[in-house]
Design a protein around this motif. Structure first.
Motif, mmCIF file in Angstrom:
data_model
loop_
_atom_site.group_PDB
_atom_site.id
_atom_site.type_symbol
_atom_site.label_atom_id
_atom_site.label_comp_id
_atom_site.label_asym_id
_atom_site.label_seq_id
_atom_site.Cartn_x
_atom_site.Cartn_y
_atom_site.Cartn_z
ATOM 1 N N UNK A 9 -53.020 -35.968 46.886
ATOM 2 C CA UNK A 9 -51.977 -36.714 47.597
ATOM 3 C C UNK A 9 -51.945 -38.184 47.193
ATOM 4 N N UNK A 10 -53.062 -38.686 46.679
ATOM 5 C CA UNK A 10 -53.195 -40.115 46.394
ATOM 6 C C UNK A 10 -52.853 -40.469 44.950
ATOM 7 N N UNK A 11 -53.226 -39.595 44.011
ATOM 8 C CA UNK A 11 -53.220 -39.955 42.593
ATOM 9 C C UNK A 11 -51.884 -40.528 42.121
ATOM 10 N N UNK A 12 -50.815 -39.810 42.305
ATOM 11 C CA UNK A 12 -49.524 -40.278 41.784
ATOM 12 C C UNK A 12 -48.943 -41.453 42.565
ATOM 13 N N UNK A 13 -48.872 -41.402 43.910
ATOM 14 C CA UNK A 13 -48.281 -42.533 44.643
ATOM 15 C C UNK A 13 -49.035 -43.850 44.445
ATOM 16 N N UNK A 14 -50.345 -43.763 44.221
ATOM 17 C CA UNK A 14 -51.142 -44.974 44.024
ATOM 18 C C UNK A 14 -51.272 -45.319 42.542
ATOM 19 N N UNK A 15 -51.645 -44.329 41.715
ATOM 20 C CA UNK A 15 -52.096 -44.616 40.355
ATOM 21 C C UNK A 15 -51.272 -43.965 39.257
ATOM 22 N N UNK A 16 -50.198 -43.268 39.616
ATOM 23 C CA UNK A 16 -49.311 -42.711 38.607
ATOM 24 C C UNK A 16 -48.525 -43.803 37.902
ATOM 25 N N UNK A 17 -47.741 -43.443 36.904
ATOM 26 C CA UNK A 17 -46.986 -44.432 36.131
ATOM 27 C C UNK A 17 -46.112 -45.312 37.026
ATOM 28 N N UNK A 18 -45.597 -44.726 38.100
ATOM 29 C CA UNK A 18 -44.767 -45.492 39.042
ATOM 30 C C UNK A 18 -45.486 -45.791 40.347
ATOM 31 N N UNK A 19 -46.806 -45.581 40.365
ATOM 32 C CA UNK A 19 -47.578 -45.836 41.567
ATOM 33 C C UNK A 19 -47.649 -47.322 41.884
ATOM 34 N N UNK A 20 -47.843 -47.635 43.150
ATOM 35 C CA UNK A 20 -47.757 -49.038 43.564
ATOM 36 C C UNK A 20 -48.899 -49.881 43.000
ATOM 37 N N UNK A 21 -50.078 -49.280 42.778
ATOM 38 C CA UNK A 21 -51.180 -50.044 42.183
ATOM 39 C C UNK A 21 -50.855 -50.391 40.737
ATOM 40 N N UNK A 22 -50.370 -49.419 39.994
ATOM 41 C CA UNK A 22 -50.029 -49.663 38.583
ATOM 42 C C UNK A 22 -48.880 -50.658 38.472
ATOM 43 N N UNK A 23 -47.922 -50.576 39.368
ATOM 44 C CA UNK A 23 -46.828 -51.549 39.356
ATOM 45 C C UNK A 23 -47.347 -52.954 39.650
ATOM 46 N N UNK A 24 -48.289 -53.054 40.576
ATOM 47 C CA UNK A 24 -48.885 -54.360 40.875
ATOM 48 C C UNK A 24 -49.620 -54.905 39.660
ATOM 49 N N UNK A 25 -50.307 -54.033 38.940
ATOM 50 C CA UNK A 25 -51.012 -54.455 37.729
ATOM 51 C C UNK A 25 -50.032 -54.963 36.669
ATOM 52 N N UNK A 26 -48.908 -54.281 36.526
ATOM 53 C CA UNK A 26 -47.889 -54.723 35.569
ATOM 54 C C UNK A 26 -47.376 -56.109 35.935
ATOM 55 N N UNK A 27 -47.163 -56.328 37.216
ATOM 56 C CA UNK A 27 -46.671 -57.637 37.666
ATOM 57 C C UNK A 27 -47.664 -58.739 37.378
#
Length: 338
Positions: A314-332
């Motif tokens: 349940x966590x992997x994609x919403x948090x760490x997937x390509x569009x996950x919020x953690x990965x988006x924060x890292x891109x920013x």
């Protein structure tokens, strides 16, 4: 940013290195072809390298099942190791930092879907997320809340490659939920910590090296890394917050592995092997060994598991997937995300 460019260059070298390791492992197996024994390819995340090479593999070779077995080892960041096996790196036994890296190989048909059907649910060791600090804890860092302070410089691996970093983020996020914050507030806090992180290495082991080299005020990481670092006389202390997450490390044999691979995996659940893990700072999963070492590994009062959030599925994609919020924060923030 210069940090991002440097990390991207190092990431490229890592990719090249994976190809070289895979080729080297193949050549090594071919070279052993004339012998009467077997060579097992162990592919694992970075932190257990020492205990495997110094204790577990020699211990197995001392048994009747392992006397003719040799090992070809590969250790690195959990995500990179999983992707390398998916891409063709030889592997008979795989151990990763977290379940999604195993699931990738199940989906690829490399590991059987029943990998987690033993009494330990496929988990070979446990740990908890802790905070490694400078001797005497001069910044008085006690909880994850302190990681967002203006006077605290954080070291943490990159969640795009490191399973440890993902456990760390779930510990930080979960600690905020435990305080009664909303999902949005917990996410905002994690983003503050990411912005406060000066170096994001590929793996937990690399982050320990960065911290022990003098960078940062606090390193977020595994309890076993902290214990091992102190055993190696690295000058640090560690503080385990009351509210933190239980780390669970999965292991499996691949579908095409020789029979010796399953025998080695079975050996890792013996009291002897589990005590070797405990001596290296890991929390044993076998109850008899866990009970024996209970005083060494006190249970934090607010300990929670990934199941609190529905499990890694349940966590992997919403948090760490390509569009996950953690990965988006890292891109920013300009950090590498692949």
């Amino acid at each position: 940013m210069s940090k991002g460019k440097n990390r991207q260059s190092r990431r490229l070298l890592t990719r090249v290195g994976i190809a070289v390791v895979a080729l080297g492992a193949t050549v090594g197996i071919a070279a052993c072809g004339g012998g009467s024994g077997s060579t097992l390819n162990l592919v694992a995340y970075s932190t257990p390298q020492q205990v495997y090479e110094q204790k577990l593999e020699p211990g197995f070779k001392d048994t009747s099942d392992g006397k003719d077995v040799d090992f070809s080892n590969s250790f690195g960041s959990s995500g990179d190791q999983s992707r390398a096996v998916e891409a063709g790196q030889p592997a008979d036994v795989v151990e990763f930092s977290l379940e999604p890296d195993m699931t990738r190989l199940v989906d690829a048909g490399i590991v059987g879907s029943d990998w987690n059907q033993n009494q330990y649910k496929g988990i070979v060791t446990n740990s908890v997320v802790t905070l490694m600090v400078r001797p005497g804890n001069p910044k008085n860092i006690q909880t994850f809340d302190d990681l967002a302070r203006d006077d605290v410089e954080v070291i943490d691996p990159n969640p795009a490659t490191s399973g440890g970093a993902r456990w760390n983020i779930m510990a930080i996020y979960g600690s905020q939920i435990a305080e009664g914050k909303s999902d949005a507030q917990a996410q905002d806090f994690v983003k503050q910590v990411l912005a406060n992180t000066s170096v994001q290495d590929d793996s937990a082991r690399d982050s320990l090296n960065t911290f022990s080299g003098g960078k940062g005020d606090v390193l977020v990481g595994y309890e076993n890394e902290a214990i091992q670092a102190k055993q190696e006389n690295i000058d640090l202390d560690y503080v385990t917050p009351d509210s933190t997450i239980l780390i669970q490390n999965p292991i499996a044999v691949t579908k095409d592995a020789p029979s010796e691979a399953q025998k080695f995996l079975d050996f890792l659940y013996t009291d002897q092997a589990q005590q070797s893990f405990a001596d290296a700072g890991y929390r044993p999963v076998v109850k008899s060994v866990a009970d024996k070492n209970a005083s060494k590994f006190p249970t934090p009062s607010g300990l929670f598991t990934i199941d609190k959030f529905g499990g890694w599925s349940k966590v992997a994609d919403p948090f760490f997937g390509d569009n996950g919020w953690v990965i988006q924060a890292e891109k920013e923030l300009g950090n590498p995300t692949s």
